[in-house]
Design an enzyme around this catalytic site. Structure first.
Site, mmCIF file in Angstrom:
data_model
loop_
_atom_site.group_PDB
_atom_site.id
_atom_site.type_symbol
_atom_site.label_atom_id
_atom_site.label_comp_id
_atom_site.label_asym_id
_atom_site.label_seq_id
_atom_site.Cartn_x
_atom_site.Cartn_y
_atom_site.Cartn_z
ATOM 1 N N ASP A 286 9.958 26.904 -29.424
ATOM 2 C CA ASP A 286 10.144 26.561 -30.828
ATOM 3 C C ASP A 286 10.980 25.288 -30.952
ATOM 4 O OD1 ASP A 286 10.641 26.927 -33.771
ATOM 5 O OD2 ASP A 286 9.770 28.894 -33.385
ATOM 6 N N HIS B 240 14.188 26.233 -37.618
ATOM 7 C CA HIS B 240 13.059 27.155 -37.448
ATOM 8 C C HIS B 240 13.223 28.034 -36.215
ATOM 9 C CE1 HIS B 240 8.738 28.105 -36.548
ATOM 10 N NE2 HIS B 240 8.652 28.155 -37.860
ATOM 11 N N SER C 173 4.936 32.025 -39.056
ATOM 12 C CA SER C 173 6.025 31.804 -38.106
ATOM 13 C C SER C 173 7.054 32.908 -38.165
ATOM 14 C CB SER C 173 6.732 30.476 -38.412
ATOM 15 O OG SER C 173 6.017 29.386 -37.921
#
Length: 728
Positions: free
Chosen positions: A143, A212, A514
């Protein structure tokens, strides 16, 4: 930011060679070369073979050394290098090179959710307890990196790092070896191949610039953190934790910049390292134009790989990451909502949705209401609350704020999609979103008086049975897959809307597949802890076949869209994940990774015999059946393995797709103590009408007398001609 963000020849010759363009020459760019299964156990010898291949096309050893960007030497053989187009073409002819492709780019895809799934931290039984909260399972998160100071990654009470771990803690900007601990046991970063725009302002280290990666990692494995809420403003207040809170985290930073962009070359390097490091699960909340075929090497070594399905819904044929060996996840809502009261000057009170929380008493007051019919009327927004028909994005908010608006009420059909966008209003002005029915009531009031006024109150948190859930989120990408229509995707749905998790030193809501992907990754980690001998295919089967297609009141799960409809397999695969049922599924559909080999080879380098094979992908022993080209009849074979009691009898129940007859033989399967624990059955699909049609859906379920319900989804499309467009 909205987050939307891939084995082998007969001998498993899977070498991924990634060739990057050299900055010194505008004629070079990054290419990925795949060479199949590695020929040597010694990684240095594998890398040496890469140098030899490059030397043959570049002309010198020194030039080869300078051009190589990544050497894939652990899980498979391949490399990434900077080459000219002619050099790439020449390399593709080199003996042992399976495939050479340009590097392509993709994007990353975004605490109530775990309780909603039935994984209550204090339950005395169930998957979470039986798995010991994921103790010592190692989860690789590919990620945007990690923010190690977050309380979610505190390692108090953890024992030593598992002895099988072979990874490293790679240092860099604002990240040293002390940032790894007994929770974050490894960290790597991959910047080669990233563009200057992607790296602007970034930490050249595993540290998370974007947020994220920290959000997804804490959703999977974060420890309990009390008294958190969205930006600590009160919304969603409670305890934040991951689904496998005692698992260890290994970080692989491949996504860069505010948009979380990545290159395929970096993904392959991370997967290769993760295989060698010793991860048990790989979680990838990202997606791009290409499938990441190199993940098959991980699956062949017992590592379950979980991908986000993409955020381009509700349009059909948008699902990403559709290779059969991974778990592809759709996003669904949970039983939490954030209503805000919109008060009109005639004392009428309406409800919208909002993330508006940081209001002062003095700011909660009536303002003049203006209904805007287009951007040309933007000059009338100053000091007013605006009913805005669209577009609804952060640019709109910034523009209206600059013009002096005192608030915005957005009108749209689906309120789930833009809550995080509305978060941009906090600290500026109140914002809310309403559907068109409510919007019309506001318009009716505004046109009935010469001085319309409105007040937008802060949002509150509502949780429980009064919230229609789960629903497939409108943004969640839908099937069928365009590359491999004989493989039903997505596989499963999980919570992915307004998920509260760590971002930097705080906690924020994010939405996207996600956010759904790490929910499934955590469940996989728990199942891996309970069933360490299960293959990735068995784990996937257990999750898909025990999923729910109905909500808490027995009504069919719905899918957001225009209009909202009953969800079908292209919306959520087998259904909505049920972790406590997946621990004991009764039967599983297992696949030896070598069964994927022909599929893999044909997808990389199609040969003459591939056409018929790729047209019958439905023969792979998956926990789903998709027949995209039913002319008259088709026979599909499946094998189930008994993982329940050693003595069992199952009967089949079929829900046939409309317009199709379905016959299963045998209709009863029996397992005896001491006998074979596998059974093969045949499914015959016969078209009842000769039409060039669309897909219809059904299911095939094996039931025992009392305990198990083993259900797989079915999708069938009837055709007349070989082309498959729906001409009805």
């Amino acid at each position: 930011m909205e987050f939307r963000s891939a084995f082998c020849r007969s001998a498993l010759l899977l070498v991924l060679l990634v060739l990057l363009p050299l900055s010194a020459s505008a004629s070079t760019k990054l290419y990925i070369a795949y060479m199949g299964e590695k020929k040597h156990e010694d990684p240095s010898m594998v890398t040496a073979s890469h140098h030899d291949a490059l030397t043959s096309v570049i002309g010198s050893k020194d030039g080869a050394m300078k051009s190589i960007v990544y050497s894939y030497k652990h899980g498979f053989s391949g490399f990434a290098a900077m080459l000219t187009e002619s050099q790439a073409e020449e390399l593709a002819k080199f003996p042992g090179v399976v495939n050479v492709k340009p590097n392509t780019y993709g994007k990353a895809h975004t605490t109530r959710s775990w309780d909603f799934l039935g994984l209550n931290y204090y339950e005395k039984s169930g998957l979470l307890k039986e798995a010991m909260y994921g103790e010592d399972v190692i989860i690789g998160v590919i990620d945007t990196g990690i923010w190690p100071e977050s309380p979610s990654f505190n390692d108090d009470g953890y024992g030593p790092v598992p002895a099988r771990w072979k990874g490293i803690c790679q240092t860099g900007d604002a990240f040293n070896t002390t940032n790894c601990n007994r929770k974050i046991i490894g960290a790597r970063w991959y910047s080669a191949g990233a563009t200057d725009d992607m790296l602007e302002g970034e930490y050249m280290s595993p540290r998370d610039f974007n947020g994220h990666g920290t959000h997804t990692a804490s959703t999977i494995a974060g420890g309990q953190v009390w008294n958190v809420s969205h930006h600590q403003g009160g919304l969603g207040a409670g305890v934040a934790r991951g689904g496998a809170p005692r698992a260890r985290v290994a970080v692989y930073k491949v996504c860069w910049g505010v948009d979380g962009n990545f290159g395929d070359a970096a993904i392959l390097a991370a997967v290769d390292d993760a295989i060698n490091d010793g991860v048990d699960v790989l979680s990838l909340s990202l997606g791009g134009p290409n499938e990441i075929h190199g993940t098959l090497h991980a699956v062949a070594r017992g590592i379950t790989v979980v991908f986000a399905g993409g955020n381009s819904g509700p349009t059909s044929q948008t699902v990403q990451n559709t290779v059969p060996w991974v778990i592809t996840v759709a996003a669904a809502t949970i039983d939490r909502t954030f209503p805000t009261t919109i008060s009109l000057g005639n004392d009428e009170k309406l409800l919208g949705q909002s993330l508006y929380y940081n209001a002062t008493v003095s700011s909660i007051k009536f303002h003049t209401l203006v209904v805007v019919n287009g951007s040309s009327a933007i000059n009338i927004t100053r000091n007013n609350v605006v009913l805005w028909p669209g577009p609804y994005n952060k640019d709109t908010i910034n523009l209206l704020a600059k013009e002096g608006a005192k608030g915005i009420i957005f009108a749209q059909r689906n309120t789930v999609n833009i809550l995080e966008t509305l978060d941009a209003c906090n600290g500026i002005m109140p914002c809310a979103v309403v559907d068109y029915e409510i919007a019309n009531r506001i318009v009716s009031y505004a046109t009935s008086t010469s001085m319309p006024v409105v007040k937008v109150s802060p949002a509150v948190t509502v949780v429980g049975n009064g919230v229609l859930s789960p629903r497939v989120a409108g943004f969640s990408s839908r099937g069928p897959g365009t590359k491999y229509p004989g493989i039903l995707k997505p596989d499963i749905a999980a919570p992915g809307a307004s998920i509260l998790a760590a971002v930097g030193d705080s906690y924020e809501f994010m939405s996207g597949t996600s956010m759904a992907c790490p929910h499934v990754s955590a469940v996989v980690a728990l199942l891996k802890s309970v069933h360490p001998d299960w293959s990735p295919a068995m784990i996937k089967s257990a999750i898909v076949t025990t999923a729910s297609v109905t909500g808490r009141f027995g009504m069919p799960i719905q899918a957001e869209g225009s209009p909202r409809k009953v969800a079908d397999p292209f919306d959520f695969g087998g259904g909505h994940i049920e972790p406590n049922k997946a621990i004991n599924p009764g039967l599983v559909y297992d696949i030896d990774p070598s069964d994927y080999t022909k599929f893999f080879n044909c997808s990389l380098d199609p040969k003459e015999d591939c056409k018929s094979y790729m047209g019958k992908l439905y023969q792979l022993n998956l926990p789903s059946i998709a027949v995209p080209d039913l002319k008259d009849s088709a026979i599909v074979w499946r094998t189930v393995t008994n993982v329940g009691g050693s003595e069992a009898t199952y009967k089949v129940v079929v829900e046939a797709p409309a317009g199709v007859n379905v016959a299963v033989e045998p209709m009863v399967i029996t397992f005896a103590k001491g006998g074979s624990q596998s059974a093969t059955f045949r499914v015959t699909f016969t078209a009842r009408q000769r039409v060039q049609g669309g897909y219809t859906f059904g299911s095939l379920t094996w039931l025992d007398d009392s305990t198990y319900t083993v259900r797989i989804p079915v999708a069938v499309r009837t055709i007349i001609q070989d082309f498959t467009s729906d001409t009805a």
